[in-house]
Design an enzyme around this catalytic site. Structure first.
Site, mmCIF file in Angstrom:
data_model
loop_
_atom_site.group_PDB
_atom_site.id
_atom_site.type_symbol
_atom_site.label_atom_id
_atom_site.label_comp_id
_atom_site.label_asym_id
_atom_site.label_seq_id
_atom_site.Cartn_x
_atom_site.Cartn_y
_atom_site.Cartn_z
ATOM 1 N N CYS B 96 -35.717 -0.996 0.066
ATOM 2 C CA CYS B 96 -36.809 -1.428 -0.803
ATOM 3 C C CYS B 96 -37.869 -2.185 -0.004
ATOM 4 C CB CYS B 96 -36.247 -2.262 -1.954
ATOM 5 S SG CYS B 96 -37.361 -2.360 -3.356
ATOM 6 N N HIS B 224 -31.271 0.976 -3.715
ATOM 7 C CA HIS B 224 -30.510 -0.235 -3.365
ATOM 8 C C HIS B 224 -29.008 0.010 -3.297
ATOM 9 C CE1 HIS B 224 -33.718 -3.242 -3.618
ATOM 10 N NE2 HIS B 224 -34.194 -2.584 -4.652
ATOM 11 N N GLU B 226 -26.912 -1.762 -1.743
ATOM 12 C CA GLU B 226 -26.226 -3.062 -1.743
ATOM 13 C C GLU B 226 -25.991 -3.601 -3.151
ATOM 14 O OE1 GLU B 226 -29.300 -2.517 -0.943
ATOM 15 O OE2 GLU B 226 -30.552 -4.013 -1.944
#
Lengths: 753, 261
Positions: B96, B224, B226
């Site tokens: 991002c 994303h 994570e």
């Protein structure tokens, strides 16, 4: 005599003269309040400074002082189920388990948002984050419930302008600060033009032994201001929020400016200092600025204090002492720190590039003394300053005549359901909510929308896990219905609590705590005051038997413009817990051929209901909530959920069970075959669209009907089965509803994608 | 064997560092959150680490151009260290806003090999912030972050951004990207077809969601991983989907580092 402050000769003034002083200095105090101040200074034998008068104007504003509401809050809300409250301060805290606690608060930012929607809404988010941070808690979720007008009112800003500003403000602040915006609601009605309501909430997690306290009960504790610098923005914000809304934008300077990029590291730094045990007391600087926060921090611990205003880091160099003292500039925290820890705290702030400064300390006694360039500019008894007069204002209770216009019975209700789905209050809010980051921090287990990717439907509550180690989580939901509250503020309040509670149950969580954000009109009007009291009483009566405390809250009065006032509306923020988030349940249907059950029995109170609203008819009384019934049903539902036999769950709210089932098809692509024959003998439309409280729709695993019905002790009604691609409702051989899921979904999502 | 050391870089406005830290830790790395001030002052050195992670967020508020300020601060202070880090074959990932920083730093695509900014992540074509789950197709699994996926495998990840539309500075650059097989992930529909909005959430050219460097040791992507280390933070896990996609990125990287360093 210096030129940076003035002594106001007040002791010999007439009431008229006092009124002029209050107006000239924009204190917002009444003649009686000014007279009280006059007699205080007569006793002291001196005249006040402008700093002192401004401090009193802040402390005694409705916003800070709760002058009109406190007596009733004490009578009905404070102390309710309070044995379950672990700690209270800028936010309320309840325990989650043996290690963790949860802090929550909901607060209004109505007045600033009506004047400057972008700044008003974004600083609303900023302020509520600081309230949670003040408890030493890591904010984990931001929520917002918004009430917009539809048509423009006179020369006030258009609702479309306000809506776009508010949504962008929440988006830009919440996203930048990196806390997920996970829950909320948006209501549309001309009740809110031009008095928009922006209620923002925040939930945080804190280790039980790291909860920060907000008072100083020891001498020699240093006061550190950290975060944003102090400027002229937001001066007199609380006074503006304590008055009716005037047209035009003359008050724009009373709205603060937010800066999430200071807030983001400030959260890290404050939590780091708190984790290291370096903070003695902690409070956020919100409405009323330093004046209100320093005063409350010291007074609640029974100490006095000294503050050197020239030590406060400023945005503009030429600010006057009174401006520094009452400025509501954003992103600031006040930390009480023991002398030996001061340098360590300043170092942590510096590591995060945050401005901080020691501005004073606590002293013996009960006086708060301010210095500026060596001169005393304020010397007030905290006892006097922090005790505004409390009013038991005149009130009148309204007895409603309930009108009921019988709607005609129809062959088919397809059009009604499609109309309901696209009603502004029901239709998908993805146009707003998908602009909010709801997955940041990587802990969002149930987001605001779930289901097949690209086809998601609404959820009842969001679920946020607490850490990466075990499976415990919290749930977050809301309750509110302005249409009920308008007709019956007492029952509207009860139903708001019911809704918030059943939303938590619906995801398989146990309700723990409420925060109440109370919105109303001008309390100086007896009829408004009557509504306001009814609302508080409703909250109390409902929550009492649910065994859930109100741990925090806020009151916003004077949401009124000329003859136009909002009804008395509570927004309830509710938090629950899940021991194992792997057992969380969402509304989207999970399989075909599974039985669909209704828990509860629809009644015929249609006041404020969507079914009657879309036909522009009066529906009589509003639905009635009985907390004992809600509690009992919830217990049974939760037991069945824990047994693993419930596949999906949705609470029944606007539009009744028909709309609840329609919403369950959206995210799943699985339809429902419902047959009401033998289930109801009355009008089937009343059965389908009743918004009776405390009801749930459950999809039960096939083959487990018997087990499920035993859990429900005969209180469940089997409506039909999941399957096909249609929502198909039959009654006595006639087809009342026959809609394809794609039609349902596209109506609901109209305006988004 | 020592666990690989990972620096998750932070400054004011970055805000995925916590879940990135947890994801690396969960994959077996020894992760640490490092404020870039410590690199600027020389208090900490990039050479201490085996991997660098640039988290998402709004570094410095993104008031100039997404990622621009973080990149220019690093370029002004530790660019040589970063170049050495890249040459050593150690790993760098940015998601991002982190991807935006990698582009601003010229680490990706870096066709000209002189660390100049060669592309942009422009405002989404929808002209709004988009927070939702997308389908992605893995188009290259040579990069260590993607080694645990199969070519053409379709996965789901969350996105949350306003500026994610990849635009190369010219046609030739795009040709080089294709020639060197640098596209790691593409936005697709549920059937793996490359289609337009909404499945391509930002209007990215050729549906590009993530790019690898030529040598494969750098990955930048808009989604994303994570945030979805386990399936329970996917938006549709209650429908019985079992895959833990997010952790495969980090486990692949840790496996690679364990073998190599």
């Amino acid at each position: 005599m210096s030129d940076f402050f003035k002594v106001i000769a007040l002791r010999n003034l007439t009431l008229k003269g006092l009124k002029k002083i209050s107006e000239d200095l924009a204190l917002g105090l009444s003649i009686q309040e000014m007279a009280r101040i006059q007699s205080y200074f007569r006793n002291l034998g001196r005249d006040p400074t402008d700093v002192e008068l401004q401090a009193l104007g802040q402390a005694w504003s409705e916003h800070c002082g709760y002058k009109s509401s406190k007596i009733y809050l004490k009578r009905y809300i404070f102390g309710l189920n309070s044995e379950k409250i672990y700690s209270q301060g800028d936010a309320g805290v309840v325990l989650l388990d043996e290690n963790y606690a949860v802090a929550l608060k909901m607060e209004s930012h109505n007045h600033p948002s009506a004047i400057e929607p972008y700044g008003g809404a974004s600083t609303g988010v900023g302020g509520i984050l600081r309230d949670i941070l003040s408890m030493g808690a890591q904010p984990v979720a931001v929520t917002d419930v918004l009430y917009f007008g539809i048509n423009k009112y006179r020369d006030y800003p258009s609702p479309a302008f306000i809506r776009s500003g508010v949504i962008s403000g929440i988006r830009d602040y919440g996203n930048r600060v990196g806390i997920p915006t996970v829950s909320g609601g948006i209501y549309y009605s001309d009740m809110f033009s031009p008095n928009v309501l922006v209620n923002v909430g925040c939930v945080g997690i804190v280790k039980k032994d790291k909860i920060a306290k907000q008072s100083i009960d020891k001498e020699g504790i240093k006061l550190i201001i950290a975060g944003g610098k102090t400027g002229r923005d937001g001066i007199h914000g609380v006074n503006m929020a304590s008055a009716n809304l005037d047209s035009g934008s003359a008050n724009i300077s009373t709205v603060q400016l937010g800066n999430p990029i200071i807030k983001e590291p400030l959260i890290h730094a404050v939590l780091q200092a708190n984790e290291a045990g370096l903070i003695y007391s902690l409070k956020d600087l919100g409405g009323g600025g330093l004046s209100s926060v320093v005063g409350e921090m010291l007074y609640s611990g029974g100490k006095g204090g000294v503050v050197y205003l020239d030590k406060v880091p400023l945005k503009e160099r030429d600010m006057l002492p009174w401006e520094i003292w009452v400025s509501e500039s954003q992103e600031r925290m006040l930390l009480g720190v023991e002398e030996q820890n001061v340098q360590k705290v300043l170092d942590i702030m510096n590591d995060w590039d945050i401005t901080s400064a020691v501005i004073g300390e606590s002293v013996k006694g009960s006086k708060l003394t301010l210095y500026y360039k060596g001169e005393i500019v304020m010397d007030l008894d905290l006892d006097f300053m922090t005790s505004p007069p409390l009013y038991q204002r005149a009130y009148r209770l309204k007895y409603n005549e309930y009108k009921f216009d019988m709607p005609k019975e129809r062959e088919s209700y397809n059009d009604i359901i499609l109309k309901m789905l696209s009603d502004l209050n029901v239709a998908s809010k993805e146009y707003a909510v998908r602009q909010y980051d709801h997955t940041v921090r990587g802990n969002t287990v149930i987001p605001p929308f779930t289901g097949i990717i690209g086809k998601e439907g609404p959820t009842d509550a969001s679920v946020i896990r607490i850490n990466w180690e075990d499976y415990s989580a919290i749930s977050v939901s809301h309750g509110s219905n302005p249409f009920y509250s308008k007709i019956d503020p007492y029952m509207g309040a009860r139903n708001a609590v019911d809704e918030a509670y059943r939303n938590l149950v619906s995801v398989n969580s146990i309700p723990l705590a409420f925060s109440d954000c109370l919105n109303s009109g001008n309390p100086e009007r007896p009829e408004r005051m009557g509504e306001f009291i009814s609302m508080i009483k409703g909250l109390s009566d409902e929550a009492k038997d649910l065994g859930v405390p109100f741990v925090s809250g806020n009151v916003s009065l004077y949401n009124e413009t000329g003859v136009k006032s909002i009804p008395s509306i509570p927004t309830i923020l509710a938090v629950g817990k899940l021991k194992d988030y792997r057992k969380a349940i969402t509304p989207d249907f999970k399989g075909t051929g599974n039985p669909i059950y209704l828990i509860g029995r629809p009644g015929i109170e249609f006041g404020g209901s969507l079914y009657f609203r879309i036909q522009r008819k009066n529906g009589g009384r509003v639905p009635f909530s009985d907390p004992k019934v809600l509690y009992q049903r919830s217990e049974m539902v939760l037991r069945a959920m824990d047994a693993g036999i419930i596949l999906s769950s949705h609470d029944v709210s606007e539009g009744g069970l028909a709309l609840a089932i329609a919403e369950m098809t959206i995210g799943s692509d699985i339809g429902a075959e419902i047959d009401l024959t033998g289930i109801t003998v009355g009008r089937p439309d009343f059965f389908m669209f009743s918004e009776s409280q405390s009801m749930f729709i459950l999809e039960v695993q096939k083959g487990k009907e018997k087990e499920f019905e035993e859990y429900m002790k005969g209180l469940s009604i089997k409506l039909g089965y999941t399957g096909s691609q249609m929502l198909d409702v039959k009654f006595n051989g006639k087809t009342l509803v026959y809609l394809h899921i794609d039609q349902i979904r596209s109506k609901w999502k109209e305006g988004y994608i | 064997m020592n666990s690989p050391k990972v620096a998750v870089l932070t400054m004011e406005g970055t805000n995925n560092e916590e879940e990135a830290f947890q994801s690396w830790k969960g994959a077996g790395a020894d992760a640490e959150i490092i404020h870039i001030k410590k690199l600027e002052s020389g208090l900490r050195k990039l050479e201490e680490f085996d991997a660098i992670f640039f988290p998402g967020g709004f570094s410095a508020g993104d008031y100039v151009r997404a990622g621009a300020i973080m990149a220019s601060r690093l370029r002004a202070s530790v660019m040589e260290d970063i170049e050495n880090f890249v040459d050593s074959g150690k790993l760098i990932m940015g998601s991002c806003n982190g991807f935006q920083v990698l582009i601003e730093l010229g680490l990706i695509p870096n066709i000209g090999k002189n660390y100049e900014r060669e592309a942009a992540l422009a405002t989404n074509l929808s002209n709004r912030f988009e927070a939702r789950t997308v389908y992605l197709k893995i188009t290259n699994n040579l990069c260590p972050f993607l080694k645990k996926f199969k070519i053409n495998q379709i996965i789901r990840l969350p996105i949350a951004h306003f500026e994610g539309r990849f635009i190369p500075k010219d046609e030739d650059l795009l040709k080089e990207i294709l020639k060197n097989n640098m596209i790691g992930l593409k936005y697709v529909d549920p059937y793996g077809k490359e289609v337009d909005y909404p499945w391509n959430p930002n209007g990215s050219i050729m549906n590009i969601a993530g790019l690898c460097s030529k040598s494969g040791n750098i990955l930048g992507l808009m989604p994303h991983p994570e945030r979805v280390f386990t399936k329970y933070t996917h938006s549709d896990w209650t429908r019985g989907n079992e895959e833990d996609y997010g952790q495969l990125f980090f486990k692949g990287a840790v496996e690679y580092l364990n073998e190599k360093f």
